[in-house]
Write an enzyme that holds these catalytic residues in place. Structure first.
Site, PDB file in Angstrom:
ATOM      1  N   ASN A  17       0.872  -1.177   0.000  1.00 35.36           N
ATOM      2  CA  ASN A  17       0.000   0.000   0.000  1.00 35.36           C
ATOM      3  C   ASN A  17       0.908   1.225   0.000  1.00 35.36           C
ATOM      4  O   ASN A  17       1.482   1.568   1.027  1.00 35.36           O
ATOM      5  CB  ASN A  17      -0.885  -0.036   1.259  1.00 35.36           C
ATOM      6  N   LYS A  19       0.086   4.211  -0.272  1.00 34.18           N
ATOM      7  CA  LYS A  19      -0.578   5.407   0.275  1.00 34.18           C
ATOM      8  C   LYS A  19      -0.367   6.575  -0.695  1.00 34.18           C
ATOM      9  O   LYS A  19      -0.368   6.356  -1.907  1.00 34.18           O
ATOM     10  CB  LYS A  19      -0.070   5.686   1.691  1.00 34.18           C
ATOM     11  N   HIS A 104      -9.435   0.907   4.786  1.00 31.13           N
ATOM     12  CA  HIS A 104      -8.119   1.080   5.418  1.00 31.13           C
ATOM     13  C   HIS A 104      -8.261   2.047   6.590  1.00 31.13           C
ATOM     14  O   HIS A 104      -9.075   2.962   6.558  1.00 31.13           O
ATOM     15  CB  HIS A 104      -7.112   1.615   4.397  1.00 31.13           C
ATOM     16  N   GLU A 106      -6.689   4.551   7.571  1.00 28.95           N
ATOM     17  CA  GLU A 106      -6.611   5.992   7.280  1.00 28.95           C
ATOM     18  C   GLU A 106      -7.907   6.478   6.639  1.00 28.95           C
ATOM     19  O   GLU A 106      -8.312   7.624   6.854  1.00 28.95           O
ATOM     20  CB  GLU A 106      -5.377   6.276   6.411  1.00 28.95           C
ATOM     21  N   GLU A 176      -5.242  -4.990  10.567  1.00 25.61           N
ATOM     22  CA  GLU A 176      -4.242  -3.949  10.764  1.00 25.61           C
ATOM     23  C   GLU A 176      -4.549  -3.190  12.039  1.00 25.61           C
ATOM     24  O   GLU A 176      -5.377  -2.261  12.032  1.00 25.61           O
ATOM     25  CB  GLU A 176      -4.251  -2.980   9.579  1.00 25.61           C
ATOM     26  N   GLY A 182       2.382   2.604  10.776  1.00 27.27           N
ATOM     27  CA  GLY A 182       3.297   3.732  10.636  1.00 27.27           C
ATOM     28  C   GLY A 182       3.929   4.160  11.953  1.00 27.27           C
ATOM     29  O   GLY A 182       4.509   5.234  12.047  1.00 27.27           O
ATOM     30  N   SER A 221       3.483  -1.742  10.341  1.00 23.02           N
ATOM     31  CA  SER A 221       4.928  -1.703  10.577  1.00 23.02           C
ATOM     32  C   SER A 221       5.647  -3.010  10.219  1.00 23.02           C
ATOM     33  O   SER A 221       6.572  -3.434  10.918  1.00 23.02           O
ATOM     34  CB  SER A 221       5.236  -1.290  12.024  1.00 23.02           C
TER      35      SER A 221
HETATM   36  P1  PGA Z   1       2.859   0.607   7.593  1.00 21.43           P
HETATM   37  O1  PGA Z   1       1.383   0.734   6.959  1.00 21.43           O
HETATM   38  O2  PGA Z   1       3.447  -0.666   7.059  1.00 21.43           O
HETATM   39  O3  PGA Z   1       3.578   1.832   7.148  1.00 21.43           O
HETATM   40  O4  PGA Z   1       2.663   0.561   9.084  1.00 21.43           O
HETATM   41  C1  PGA Z   1       0.583  -0.391   6.768  1.00 21.43           C
HETATM   42  C2  PGA Z   1      -0.755   0.006   6.186  1.00 21.43           C
HETATM   43  O5  PGA Z   1      -1.257   1.067   6.569  1.00 21.43           O
HETATM   44  O6  PGA Z   1      -1.327  -0.680   5.311  1.00 21.43           O
END
Ligand code: PGA
Length: 257
Positions: A17, A19, A104, A106, A176, A182, A221
């Site tokens: 992803n 983003k 997701h 976010e 997740e 993040g 992460s």
């Molecule tokens: P990250 O994001 O690996 O940067 O923690 C994962 C995600 O949001 O799909």
């Protein structure tokens, strides 16, 4: 690539992803470099979710026989109309996507997407002949309150509410935990296994034995250092990777973990 998204044997899914990173120029260069170096492994499907504006460039960069599948990070549920700024599932399909991320964290926590929205989006994705990758996960506050299981099961049931049994069992899921996204904090493989098992039980209530066919990815992460141990955890069928998918070296090592 064989029958991506329809495996009855739960082949792994390793998904990137990006983003809001990698515009068209960077996306094309990334995929050209990755495709030249990644020899597809038979036990896994690799998926890339670039920003929608970069999808065509990413596909072009991957060459004639891309070793990966492509998707977009969001769609609106109407097929077309006066919805300024949005893109639809049929448009995503026309642009070369086969998969769509839905719900997701976010989208839920930055843009206020609700459980009801995720239901309509999953249905729209299926209507267009694409595969949803539905994300569920609890916030730190929900975790501290001891409501993780309740939250992920609510999000699961809501997201799949408008799908029939076949659609629900060919969808991909991702657990997740929001407090891991993040942040550099990762759920332990044991934590991930435990919640994945809860999700699979929840699926069993919805689709019976076919729950065992559904791929449940872990995200939050993930790095080249923890990918192997997370993938080895029972019930973890793959990974959804944000930050560590943006660099070709790091992404290659996760794809081959
Ligand atoms: P990250 O994001 O690996 O940067 O923690 C994962 C995600 O949001 O799909």
């Amino acid at each position: 690539m064989t029958a991506i998204g329809t495996s009855a044997l739960r082949s792994r899914v390793i998904a990137a992803n990006w983003k809001m990173n990698h515009g068209p120029t960077a996306a094309r260069a990334f995929m050209a470099s990755f495709a030249a170096r990644y020899a597809p492994l038979p036990d896994r499907d690799v998926l890339i979710f670039p920003p929608a504006l970069s999808l065509a460039a990413a596909i072009a960069g991957a060459g004639e026989r891309p070793p990966v599948g492509f998707g977009v990070q969001n769609v609106y549920w109407a097929d077309k109309g006066a919805f300024t700024g949005e893109s639809s599932a049929p448009m995503a399909k026309d642009a070369g996507a086969d998969f769509v991320l839905v719900g997701h964290s976010e989208r839920r926590h930055v843009f206020g997407e609700t459980d009801g929205d995720t239901a309509k989006k999953c249905a729209a994705v299926e209507r267009a002949g694409l595969t949803p990758l539905l994300c569920v996960g609890e916030t730190l506050e929900e975790r501290d309150r001891g409501t993780t299981e309740e939250v992920v099961l609510r999000q699961l049931r809501a997201g799949l509410a408008e799908l029939d049994q076949r659609e629900a069992t060919t969808s991909i899921l991702a657990y997740e935990p929001v407090w891991c996204i993040g942040t550099g904090r990762t759920a332990t493989p044991e934590d991930a296994s435990r919640i994945h098992a809860v999700i699979r039980e929840g699926l069993r209530d919805l689709v019976g034995d076919r729950a065992r066919d559904v791929r449940i990815l872990y995200g939050g992460s993930v790095t080249p250092d923890n990918a192997t141990s997370l993938l080895a955890a029972p019930e973890v069928d793959g990974l959804l990777v944000g930050g560590a998918s943006l660099d070709v070296e790091s992404w290659l090592s996760i794809c081959t973990a």
